[in-house]
Motif scaffolding. Structure first.
Motif, mmCIF file in Angstrom:
data_model
loop_
_atom_site.group_PDB
_atom_site.id
_atom_site.type_symbol
_atom_site.label_atom_id
_atom_site.label_comp_id
_atom_site.label_asym_id
_atom_site.label_seq_id
_atom_site.Cartn_x
_atom_site.Cartn_y
_atom_site.Cartn_z
ATOM 1 N N GLN A 16 -8.985 -33.743 0.932
ATOM 2 C CA GLN A 16 -9.990 -32.771 0.498
ATOM 3 C C GLN A 16 -9.959 -31.535 1.398
ATOM 4 O OE1 GLN A 16 -13.978 -34.320 0.184
ATOM 5 N NE2 GLN A 16 -14.844 -32.341 -0.328
ATOM 6 N N VAL A 37 -13.203 -27.734 -3.680
ATOM 7 C CA VAL A 37 -12.848 -29.142 -3.858
ATOM 8 C C VAL A 37 -14.085 -29.942 -3.473
ATOM 9 C CG1 VAL A 37 -11.283 -30.998 -3.194
ATOM 10 C CG2 VAL A 37 -10.441 -28.644 -3.290
ATOM 11 N N VAL A 40 -12.557 -35.996 -3.371
ATOM 12 C CA VAL A 40 -11.259 -36.589 -3.681
ATOM 13 C C VAL A 40 -11.437 -38.102 -3.600
ATOM 14 C CG1 VAL A 40 -8.855 -36.853 -2.963
ATOM 15 C CG2 VAL A 40 -9.960 -34.630 -2.760
ATOM 16 N N VAL A 51 -8.919 -35.480 -7.930
ATOM 17 C CA VAL A 51 -9.461 -34.335 -7.215
ATOM 18 C C VAL A 51 -10.492 -33.665 -8.120
ATOM 19 C CG1 VAL A 51 -8.908 -32.150 -6.068
ATOM 20 C CG2 VAL A 51 -7.240 -34.025 -6.062
ATOM 21 N N LEU A 94 -1.519 -36.149 -7.843
ATOM 22 C CA LEU A 94 -2.805 -35.462 -7.950
ATOM 23 C C LEU A 94 -3.232 -35.352 -9.407
ATOM 24 C CD1 LEU A 94 -2.127 -32.548 -5.439
ATOM 25 C CD2 LEU A 94 -3.268 -34.721 -4.987
#
Length: 136
Positions: A16, A37, A40, A51, A94
């Motif tokens: 993160q 962000v 996560v 994410v 991701l």
């Protein structure tokens, strides 16, 4: 004595922080606006990292969806940049998601405010009725 944080949680926290820096300093796509962000989550086998992001300065679902698509397209670049910065053998794949928590909280807050306002109006109406009934 058990550890306070699991390995996956420590990796998620570091990811993160690193992703926030990469998105702020190295991603120059104007379609993103200002990206935050928010969290996560890493799977136990370290295969995937979900994410969750929010965007400042983007209005509407279409702009938000486009920004998430930009991040999905840049996932390979972001993953390779993470691999250079983090001291782990394998960087998870991701997966980007728009975090609706702030919007949902704002919506719920507005519902509460309107309910309180309506309740206040009812209280005024009831007290006016009681005052006129008492004088009659």
């Amino acid at each position: 004595m058990p550890r306070e944080f699991s390995r996956t949680q420590r990796i998620a926290d570091q990811m993160q922080r690193e992703l926030a820096g990469i998105l702020q300093l190295e991603m120059k796509d104007p379609r993103l606006g200002m990206v935050t962000v928010s969290s996560v989550t890493v799977s136990k086998d370290l295969a995937f990292a979900d994410v969750y992001v929010t965007f400042l300065g983007l209005d509407g679902q279409k702009a938000t969806d486009e920004a998430v698509d930009v991040l999905k397209q840049a996932a390979g670049f972001l993953r390779s940049t993470l691999a250079k910065r983090m001291q782990i053998r394998f960087v998870p794949t991701l997966r980007f998601h728009y975090d609706e928590t702030i919007e949902r909280g704002s919506y719920i807050s507005s519902l509460i405010d309107s309910a309180v306002a309506r309740d206040g109006e009812r209280q005024v109406d009831v007290s006016d009725e009681e005052a006129t009934d008492g004088k009659a």
